[in-house]
Design a protein around this motif. Structure first.
Motif, PDB file in Angstrom:
ATOM      1  N   LEU A 137       0.822  -1.208   0.000  1.00 36.33           N
ATOM      2  CA  LEU A 137       0.000   0.000   0.000  1.00 36.33           C
ATOM      3  C   LEU A 137       0.859   1.262   0.000  1.00 36.33           C
ATOM      4  CD1 LEU A 137      -2.803  -1.014   2.533  1.00 36.33           C
ATOM      5  CD2 LEU A 137      -2.993  -0.839   0.045  1.00 36.33           C
ATOM      6  N   CYS A 138       1.984   1.212   0.681  1.00 39.51           N
ATOM      7  CA  CYS A 138       2.870   2.388   0.731  1.00 39.51           C
ATOM      8  C   CYS A 138       3.387   2.770  -0.650  1.00 39.51           C
ATOM      9  CB  CYS A 138       4.052   2.123   1.666  1.00 39.51           C
ATOM     10  SG  CYS A 138       3.629   2.191   3.426  1.00 39.51           S
ATOM     11  N   THR A 139       3.573   1.789  -1.532  1.00 41.35           N
ATOM     12  CA  THR A 139       4.146   2.059  -2.853  1.00 41.35           C
ATOM     13  C   THR A 139       3.115   2.505  -3.882  1.00 41.35           C
ATOM     14  OG1 THR A 139       3.932  -0.280  -3.472  1.00 41.35           O
ATOM     15  CG2 THR A 139       5.993   0.405  -2.447  1.00 41.35           C
ATOM     16  N   MET A 140       1.830   2.485  -3.535  1.00 42.74           N
ATOM     17  CA  MET A 140       0.786   2.905  -4.483  1.00 42.74           C
ATOM     18  C   MET A 140       0.756   4.426  -4.556  1.00 42.74           C
ATOM     19  SD  MET A 140      -2.386   0.277  -3.918  1.00 42.74           S
ATOM     20  CE  MET A 140      -2.278  -1.379  -4.604  1.00 42.74           C
ATOM     21  N   PHE A 158       1.542   2.613   7.568  1.00 43.69           N
ATOM     22  CA  PHE A 158       1.121   2.869   6.184  1.00 43.69           C
ATOM     23  C   PHE A 158       0.851   4.352   5.961  1.00 43.69           C
ATOM     24  CE2 PHE A 158      -3.042   3.241   3.788  1.00 43.69           C
ATOM     25  CZ  PHE A 158      -2.434   3.477   2.564  1.00 43.69           C
ATOM     26  N   ILE A 159       0.089   4.985   6.845  1.00 42.90           N
ATOM     27  CA  ILE A 159      -0.229   6.401   6.684  1.00 42.90           C
ATOM     28  C   ILE A 159       1.040   7.250   6.774  1.00 42.90           C
ATOM     29  CG2 ILE A 159      -1.544   8.343   7.612  1.00 42.90           C
ATOM     30  CD1 ILE A 159      -3.257   6.202   6.318  1.00 42.90           C
ATOM     31  N   ASN A 160       1.922   6.884   7.667  1.00 40.36           N
ATOM     32  CA  ASN A 160       3.144   7.669   7.867  1.00 40.36           C
ATOM     33  C   ASN A 160       4.110   7.572   6.685  1.00 40.36           C
ATOM     34  OD1 ASN A 160       2.396   8.564  10.437  1.00 40.36           O
ATOM     35  ND2 ASN A 160       3.273   6.778  11.443  1.00 40.36           N
ATOM     36  N   ASN A 161       4.048   6.471   5.929  1.00 39.92           N
ATOM     37  CA  ASN A 161       5.052   6.231   4.891  1.00 39.92           C
ATOM     38  C   ASN A 161       4.488   6.111   3.483  1.00 39.92           C
ATOM     39  OD1 ASN A 161       7.650   5.659   6.616  1.00 39.92           O
ATOM     40  ND2 ASN A 161       6.059   4.407   7.563  1.00 39.92           N
ATOM     41  N   LEU A 191      -0.063   8.370  14.742  1.00 39.18           N
ATOM     42  CA  LEU A 191       0.550   8.923  13.544  1.00 39.18           C
ATOM     43  C   LEU A 191       1.782   9.721  13.944  1.00 39.18           C
ATOM     44  CD1 LEU A 191      -2.545  10.180  11.517  1.00 39.18           C
ATOM     45  CD2 LEU A 191      -1.380   7.978  11.381  1.00 39.18           C
ATOM     46  N   ASN A 192       2.726   9.765  13.052  1.00 34.65           N
ATOM     47  CA  ASN A 192       3.962  10.494  13.296  1.00 34.65           C
ATOM     48  C   ASN A 192       3.672  11.996  13.334  1.00 34.65           C
ATOM     49  OD1 ASN A 192       6.513  11.565  13.385  1.00 34.65           O
ATOM     50  ND2 ASN A 192       7.242  10.584  11.516  1.00 34.65           N
ATOM     51  N   ARG A 196       3.406  15.208   7.160  1.00 34.79           N
ATOM     52  CA  ARG A 196       2.819  16.349   6.467  1.00 34.79           C
ATOM     53  C   ARG A 196       2.147  15.849   5.185  1.00 34.79           C
ATOM     54  NH1 ARG A 196       3.853  17.754  10.669  1.00 34.79           N
ATOM     55  NH2 ARG A 196       4.947  19.606  11.448  1.00 34.79           N
ATOM     56  N   LEU A 197       0.826  16.029   5.094  1.00 43.05           N
ATOM     57  CA  LEU A 197       0.075  15.643   3.898  1.00 43.05           C
ATOM     58  C   LEU A 197      -0.791  16.813   3.453  1.00 43.05           C
ATOM     59  CD1 LEU A 197      -1.077  11.953   4.556  1.00 43.05           C
ATOM     60  CD2 LEU A 197       0.485  12.749   2.798  1.00 43.05           C
ATOM     61  N   PRO A 198      -0.186  17.789   2.797  1.00 41.25           N
ATOM     62  CA  PRO A 198      -0.958  18.958   2.354  1.00 41.25           C
ATOM     63  C   PRO A 198      -1.953  18.652   1.255  1.00 41.25           C
ATOM     64  CG  PRO A 198       1.285  19.034   1.499  1.00 41.25           C
ATOM     65  CD  PRO A 198       1.244  17.891   2.460  1.00 41.25           C
ATOM     66  N   SER A 199      -1.892  17.462   0.671  1.00 42.25           N
ATOM     67  CA  SER A 199      -2.826  17.108  -0.400  1.00 42.25           C
ATOM     68  C   SER A 199      -4.227  16.825   0.133  1.00 42.25           C
ATOM     69  CB  SER A 199      -2.314  15.876  -1.152  1.00 42.25           C
ATOM     70  OG  SER A 199      -2.248  14.748  -0.287  1.00 42.25           O
ATOM     71  N   VAL A 200      -4.366  16.497   1.418  1.00 40.84           N
ATOM     72  CA  VAL A 200      -5.648  16.105   1.990  1.00 40.84           C
ATOM     73  C   VAL A 200      -6.565  17.323   2.116  1.00 40.84           C
ATOM     74  CG1 VAL A 200      -6.813  15.141   4.005  1.00 40.84           C
ATOM     75  CG2 VAL A 200      -4.647  14.158   3.224  1.00 40.84           C
ATOM     76  N   LYS A 201      -7.694  17.264   1.420  1.00 37.29           N
ATOM     77  CA  LYS A 201      -8.699  18.328   1.497  1.00 37.29           C
ATOM     78  C   LYS A 201      -9.863  17.936   2.405  1.00 37.29           C
ATOM     79  CE  LYS A 201      -6.254  20.418  -1.594  1.00 37.29           C
ATOM     80  NZ  LYS A 201      -5.323  21.500  -1.177  1.00 37.29           N
ATOM     81  N   TYR A 202     -10.176  16.624   2.454  1.00 37.27           N
ATOM     82  CA  TYR A 202     -11.232  16.130   3.333  1.00 37.27           C
ATOM     83  C   TYR A 202     -10.607  15.154   4.317  1.00 37.27           C
ATOM     84  CZ  TYR A 202     -15.186  13.473   5.091  1.00 37.27           C
ATOM     85  OH  TYR A 202     -16.085  12.842   5.917  1.00 37.27           O
ATOM     86  N   LEU A 203     -10.797  15.406   5.599  1.00 33.91           N
ATOM     87  CA  LEU A 203     -10.230  14.560   6.644  1.00 33.91           C
ATOM     88  C   LEU A 203     -11.326  14.131   7.608  1.00 33.91           C
ATOM     89  CD1 LEU A 203      -7.817  13.329   8.231  1.00 33.91           C
ATOM     90  CD2 LEU A 203      -7.618  15.541   9.407  1.00 33.91           C
ATOM     91  N   ALA A 204     -11.477  12.833   7.784  1.00 33.06           N
ATOM     92  CA  ALA A 204     -12.384  12.288   8.790  1.00 33.06           C
ATOM     93  C   ALA A 204     -11.522  11.587   9.832  1.00 33.06           C
ATOM     94  CB  ALA A 204     -13.370  11.320   8.164  1.00 33.06           C
TER      95      ALA A 204
END
Length: 286
Positions: A137-140, A158-161, A191-192, A196-204
């Motif tokens: 999943l990390c490589t997708m 997975f989320i961190n990497n 989570l670490n 930093r994930l600036p691409s996320v516009k919707y967060l639940a």
């Protein structure tokens, strides 16, 4: 004499079939050989599975003689409950069945590099049976929407990497009936803070046990416009002042804003209350 549907070339058929849902496309693929390939390709683009046995059969189908089917997969949603590895005997047939199913899922995902939407219930449990699922999943890199239920150590890794830059990120807690079996908050399930994930516009962020407070979420996801959060996941004590200027819509439990306030104005606020609390209010309203 007007041309019939079957006389159209594959390019035109592909355009027409693109307007169908995945289920309708699958039904159309059974009607005639002339449209089978085009309709089947459309049916395999958006898949939703709701039982473990269905997941196993689907993986076997995709990994059969025509493995090029996997490349068509764009959206995969798996909404089924499985037992934790620690809750079953490691030498039992149940544990072996889950491990084989998770291995098939890993192998199938390895052949789906164009996957854009991925939702997985009991994600931590799947990853306990096959830790290689995290690496795959990390490589997708094409994931635009990630929906993970149960954020434990493996799911957090997975989320961190992950190399993808998703626009939509959903982090859900275990179902209520499974929460007693789930351990309390641990350091390695968080989570670490440097993420930093600036691409996320919707967060639940509704996993109130394993997610950090709103002050850390504001730093991790600085471009979030729509936020769905529960008060249990927010730092308690003195109110924290946040600088989350991109927020436009917030959905939260009623107690959420007792612990933090945003510097910038929020355009739309929705207060949600648990069903048990609403059931207590109903007699009072009569």
């Amino acid at each position: 004499m007007p041309a019939s549907f079957l006389s159209l070339n594959d390019d035109v058929l592909a355009v027409l079939v693109s307007y169908l849902s995945s289920q309708d496309a699958r039904q159309l693929s059974y009607t005639t050989r002339a449209v089978h390939v085009v309709a089947a390709h459309r049916a395999l683009q958006f898949v939703s599975l709701r039982s473990f046995s269905t997941v196993v059969r689907f993986c076997a189908y995709m990994l059969g003689k025509m493995q090029h089917r996997v490349f068509a997969l764009r959206e995969l949603r798996i909404h089924c409950t499985i037992a934790r590895a620690s809750e079953v005997d490691t030498a039992s047939q149940t544990a072996e069945t889950y491990a084989k199913g998770a291995a098939s899922l890993v192998k199938m995902l390895e052949g789906a590099p164009r996957l854009r939407v991925f939702a997985l219930d009991c994600a931590e449990y799947w990853m306990e049976y096959q830790t290689r699922l995290v690496d795959v999943l990390c490589t997708m890199t094409h994931l635009t929407e990630v929906d993970i239920q149960v954020v434990g150590p493996h799911a957090a890794r997975f989320i961190n990497n992950m190399e993808a830059t998703p626009h939509k990120l959903i982090l859900r807690p275990p179902r209520r009936r499974d929460r007693r079996a789930w351990p309390t908050e641990t350091t390695d399930s968080r989570l670490n803070p440097e993420l930093r994930l600036p691409s996320v516009k919707y967060l639940a962020a509704t996993d109130c046990v394993n997610l950090p407070g709103a002050n850390f979420l504001a730093q991790m996801f600085p471009s979030t416009r729509s936020l769905d959060i529960r008060y249990e996941g927010i730092d308690h004590g003195q109110p924290v002042e946040l600088n989350w200027p991109t927020l436009e819509y917030v959905r939260a439990r009623g107690h959420a804003f007792a612990s933090w306030r945003n510097v910038s104005a929020i355009h739309l606020l929705e207060l949600a209350y648990p069903r048990w609390l609403l059931s207590m209010w109903q007699p009072l309203q009569q």
